[in-house]
Design a protein around this motif. Structure first.
Motif, PDB file in Angstrom:
ATOM      1  N   ASN A  39       9.280 -52.370 -76.600  1.00 47.44           N
ATOM      2  CA  ASN A  39       8.214 -53.311 -76.268  1.00 47.44           C
ATOM      3  C   ASN A  39       8.762 -54.622 -75.708  1.00 47.44           C
ATOM      4  O   ASN A  39       8.263 -55.135 -74.695  1.00 47.44           O
ATOM      5  N   ALA A  40       9.799 -55.168 -76.331  1.00 44.94           N
ATOM      6  CA  ALA A  40      10.358 -56.456 -75.901  1.00 44.94           C
ATOM      7  C   ALA A  40      10.929 -56.363 -74.491  1.00 44.94           C
ATOM      8  O   ALA A  40      10.702 -57.242 -73.656  1.00 44.94           O
ATOM      9  N   LYS A  41      11.663 -55.285 -74.221  1.00 46.40           N
ATOM     10  CA  LYS A  41      12.251 -55.113 -72.887  1.00 46.40           C
ATOM     11  C   LYS A  41      11.167 -54.900 -71.843  1.00 46.40           C
ATOM     12  O   LYS A  41      11.255 -55.412 -70.719  1.00 46.40           O
ATOM     13  N   ALA A  42      10.118 -54.172 -72.207  1.00 45.12           N
ATOM     14  CA  ALA A  42       9.007 -53.945 -71.278  1.00 45.12           C
ATOM     15  C   ALA A  42       8.313 -55.260 -70.936  1.00 45.12           C
ATOM     16  O   ALA A  42       7.880 -55.460 -69.793  1.00 45.12           O
ATOM     17  N   LYS A  43       8.200 -56.166 -71.906  1.00 44.07           N
ATOM     18  CA  LYS A  43       7.616 -57.478 -71.643  1.00 44.07           C
ATOM     19  C   LYS A  43       8.433 -58.232 -70.600  1.00 44.07           C
ATOM     20  O   LYS A  43       7.886 -58.781 -69.633  1.00 44.07           O
ATOM     21  N   THR A  44       9.748 -58.243 -70.804  1.00 48.62           N
ATOM     22  CA  THR A  44      10.639 -58.935 -69.863  1.00 48.62           C
ATOM     23  C   THR A  44      10.561 -58.324 -68.476  1.00 48.62           C
ATOM     24  O   THR A  44      10.469 -59.032 -67.461  1.00 48.62           O
ATOM     25  N   LEU A  45      10.583 -56.998 -68.418  1.00 52.57           N
ATOM     26  CA  LEU A  45      10.573 -56.302 -67.131  1.00 52.57           C
ATOM     27  C   LEU A  45       9.204 -56.394 -66.452  1.00 52.57           C
ATOM     28  O   LEU A  45       9.118 -56.381 -65.220  1.00 52.57           O
ATOM     29  N   GLY A  46       8.140 -56.505 -67.243  1.00 52.14           N
ATOM     30  CA  GLY A  46       6.819 -56.719 -66.660  1.00 52.14           C
ATOM     31  C   GLY A  46       6.761 -58.051 -65.932  1.00 52.14           C
ATOM     32  O   GLY A  46       6.229 -58.148 -64.817  1.00 52.14           O
ATOM     33  N   ALA A  47       7.338 -59.085 -66.549  1.00 56.85           N
ATOM     34  CA  ALA A  47       7.390 -60.411 -65.918  1.00 56.85           C
ATOM     35  C   ALA A  47       8.256 -60.380 -64.660  1.00 56.85           C
ATOM     36  O   ALA A  47       7.919 -60.990 -63.633  1.00 56.85           O
ATOM     37  N   THR A  48       9.366 -59.661 -64.732  1.00 60.07           N
ATOM     38  CA  THR A  48      10.256 -59.534 -63.572  1.00 60.07           C
ATOM     39  C   THR A  48       9.540 -58.856 -62.410  1.00 60.07           C
ATOM     40  O   THR A  48       9.624 -59.297 -61.256  1.00 60.07           O
ATOM     41  N   LEU A  49       8.832 -57.762 -62.725  1.00 56.15           N
ATOM     42  CA  LEU A  49       8.107 -57.034 -61.689  1.00 56.15           C
ATOM     43  C   LEU A  49       7.008 -57.897 -61.071  1.00 56.15           C
ATOM     44  O   LEU A  49       6.794 -57.862 -59.847  1.00 56.15           O
ATOM     45  N   ALA A  50       6.318 -58.681 -61.884  1.00 57.38           N
ATOM     46  CA  ALA A  50       5.262 -59.558 -61.368  1.00 57.38           C
ATOM     47  C   ALA A  50       5.840 -60.544 -60.350  1.00 57.38           C
ATOM     48  O   ALA A  50       5.247 -60.777 -59.281  1.00 57.38           O
ATOM     49  N   THR A  51       7.004 -61.094 -60.662  1.00 56.69           N
ATOM     50  CA  THR A  51       7.663 -62.034 -59.741  1.00 56.69           C
ATOM     51  C   THR A  51       8.087 -61.340 -58.452  1.00 56.69           C
ATOM     52  O   THR A  51       7.906 -61.876 -57.350  1.00 56.69           O
ATOM     53  N   THR A  52       8.642 -60.144 -58.581  1.00 54.87           N
ATOM     54  CA  THR A  52       9.071 -59.379 -57.395  1.00 54.87           C
ATOM     55  C   THR A  52       7.879 -59.056 -56.505  1.00 54.87           C
ATOM     56  O   THR A  52       7.968 -59.137 -55.274  1.00 54.87           O
ATOM     57  N   LEU A  53       6.771 -58.698 -57.119  1.00 51.13           N
ATOM     58  CA  LEU A  53       5.557 -58.406 -56.354  1.00 51.13           C
ATOM     59  C   LEU A  53       5.039 -59.645 -55.635  1.00 51.13           C
ATOM     60  O   LEU A  53       4.599 -59.579 -54.476  1.00 51.13           O
ATOM     61  N   GLU A  54       5.105 -60.781 -56.296  1.00 45.07           N
ATOM     62  CA  GLU A  54       4.661 -62.031 -55.678  1.00 45.07           C
ATOM     63  C   GLU A  54       5.512 -62.386 -54.463  1.00 45.07           C
ATOM     64  O   GLU A  54       5.018 -62.982 -53.496  1.00 45.07           O
ATOM     65  N   ASN A  55       6.784 -62.013 -54.497  1.00 47.97           N
ATOM     66  CA  ASN A  55       7.717 -62.324 -53.410  1.00 47.97           C
ATOM     67  C   ASN A  55       7.793 -61.235 -52.343  1.00 47.97           C
ATOM     68  O   ASN A  55       8.578 -61.346 -51.398  1.00 47.97           O
ATOM     69  N   LEU A  56       6.980 -60.197 -52.498  1.00 46.19           N
ATOM     70  CA  LEU A  56       7.023 -59.090 -51.546  1.00 46.19           C
ATOM     71  C   LEU A  56       6.570 -59.549 -50.163  1.00 46.19           C
ATOM     72  O   LEU A  56       5.487 -60.103 -49.997  1.00 46.19           O
ATOM     73  N   GLU A  57       7.421 -59.337 -49.188  1.00 45.51           N
ATOM     74  CA  GLU A  57       7.096 -59.690 -47.808  1.00 45.51           C
ATOM     75  C   GLU A  57       6.504 -58.467 -47.106  1.00 45.51           C
ATOM     76  O   GLU A  57       7.114 -57.400 -47.095  1.00 45.51           O
ATOM     77  N   ILE A  58       5.349 -58.646 -46.519  1.00 44.56           N
ATOM     78  CA  ILE A  58       4.685 -57.543 -45.829  1.00 44.56           C
ATOM     79  C   ILE A  58       5.157 -57.508 -44.380  1.00 44.56           C
ATOM     80  O   ILE A  58       4.994 -58.473 -43.639  1.00 44.56           O
ATOM     81  N   SER A  59       5.729 -56.394 -43.996  1.00 44.07           N
ATOM     82  CA  SER A  59       6.319 -56.257 -42.665  1.00 44.07           C
ATOM     83  C   SER A  59       5.272 -56.372 -41.562  1.00 44.07           C
ATOM     84  O   SER A  59       4.135 -55.918 -41.705  1.00 44.07           O
ATOM     85  N   SER A  60       5.688 -56.973 -40.471  1.00 43.48           N
ATOM     86  CA  SER A  60       4.803 -57.091 -39.303  1.00 43.48           C
ATOM     87  C   SER A  60       4.614 -55.744 -38.606  1.00 43.48           C
ATOM     88  O   SER A  60       3.771 -55.609 -37.716  1.00 43.48           O
ATOM     89  N   ASN A  61       5.424 -54.746 -39.010  1.00 42.60           N
ATOM     90  CA  ASN A  61       5.300 -53.408 -38.422  1.00 42.60           C
ATOM     91  C   ASN A  61       4.029 -52.683 -38.877  1.00 42.60           C
ATOM     92  O   ASN A  61       3.611 -51.716 -38.253  1.00 42.60           O
ATOM     93  N   PHE A  62       3.433 -53.151 -39.961  1.00 41.99           N
ATOM     94  CA  PHE A  62       2.239 -52.501 -40.477  1.00 41.99           C
ATOM     95  C   PHE A  62       1.011 -52.933 -39.680  1.00 41.99           C
ATOM     96  O   PHE A  62       0.946 -54.043 -39.132  1.00 41.99           O
ATOM     97  N   SER A  63       0.021 -52.061 -39.654  1.00 42.30           N
ATOM     98  CA  SER A  63      -1.236 -52.396 -38.977  1.00 42.30           C
ATOM     99  C   SER A  63      -2.001 -53.419 -39.813  1.00 42.30           C
ATOM    100  O   SER A  63      -1.688 -53.659 -40.989  1.00 42.30           O
ATOM    101  N   ASP A  64      -3.029 -54.023 -39.203  1.00 43.67           N
ATOM    102  CA  ASP A  64      -3.837 -55.009 -39.934  1.00 43.67           C
ATOM    103  C   ASP A  64      -4.489 -54.378 -41.153  1.00 43.67           C
ATOM    104  O   ASP A  64      -4.590 -55.011 -42.211  1.00 43.67           O
ATOM    105  N   THR A  65      -4.947 -53.138 -40.999  1.00 45.60           N
ATOM    106  CA  THR A  65      -5.571 -52.434 -42.122  1.00 45.60           C
ATOM    107  C   THR A  65      -4.568 -52.230 -43.245  1.00 45.60           C
ATOM    108  O   THR A  65      -4.879 -52.450 -44.434  1.00 45.60           O
TER     109      THR A  65
END
Length: 210
Positions: free
Chosen positions: A92-118
């Motif tokens: 449980n403790a490690k999952a809490k830490t990794l959940g926070a890490t994943l949230a930060t990584t998702l926030e920093n995710l750059e969406i490629s210009s190669n994708f369509s608008d949709t």
């Protein structure tokens, strides 16, 4: 006397043959039992299931996966797989830490210009929802973490459908948890994040994502 010896010899051969066949049958039945969990149907009686609670780790879970399209998608997947492993381990403790890490990584995710608008719009919605569930995982006990991991897994699966993957990812499915729940893995081996050590190998490979 010769006739008696001949009869005894035939009986001995018959006994040995029956013994060998019996051992083979028993071994076959044992092997079938060991592989039973990956072939479970949705109507399996929970109380009658025997699950292997082995804690062995599969090297394939640590293998890095190169992503096509968006470079940061790899980081999201790595954090997701680490979180999955923590839930598999009932940590449980490690999952809490990794959940926070994943949230930060998702926030920093750059969406490629190669994708369509949709696709860009869909990815933004997916990321927003995934961040919410990753944050819940970072703040709650393991039962609640697993509830949010189910929806998070769908978000990550939807992300991969857009970003693509160069290596094979396995979508796995547990028929027992919450009416049926899926998750992603780098390995064909079933390591159930919804039940952990209680039913470690409960589930099956639902499909391969290439």
């Amino acid at each position: 006397m010769n006739k008696l010896k001949s009869t005894l010899g035939i009986i001995a051969i018959a006994f040995i043959t029956l013994t060998v066949v019996s051992c083979k049958d028993n071994k076959k039945e044992q092997n079938n039992a060991d592989g039973n969990h990956s072939e479970m149907s949705d109507d399996v009686d929970h109380s009658k299931m025997n699950h292997d609670n082995s804690d062995g780790h599969h090297d394939g879970e640590k293998k890095e996966m190169a992503m096509s399209g968006d470079g940061n998608s790899q980081a999201v997947l790595n954090d997701y797989f680490n979180l999955k492993d923590a839930l598999v381990a009932d940590d449980n403790a490690k999952a809490k830490t990794l959940g926070a890490t994943l949230a930060t990584t998702l926030e920093n995710l750059e969406i490629s210009s190669n994708f369509s608008d949709t696709q860009k719009t869909e990815l933004k919605d997916i990321i927003e929802d995934a961040i919410e569930h990753a944050e819940h995982i970072s703040k709650n006990e393991i039962d609640h973490q697993r509830e949010h991991f189910k929806i998070l897994s769908k978000d990550v699966t939807d992300m991969v459908a857009i970003t693509g993957t160069e290596n094979t990812v396995y979508q796995q499915f547990c028929p027992m948890y919450d009416g049926g729940s899926a998750w992603l893995s780098m390995s064909k081996d079933i390591k159930n994040p919804y039940y952990g050590s209680k039913m470690l190998h409960c589930g099956k490979v639902q499909k391969e994502i290439n």
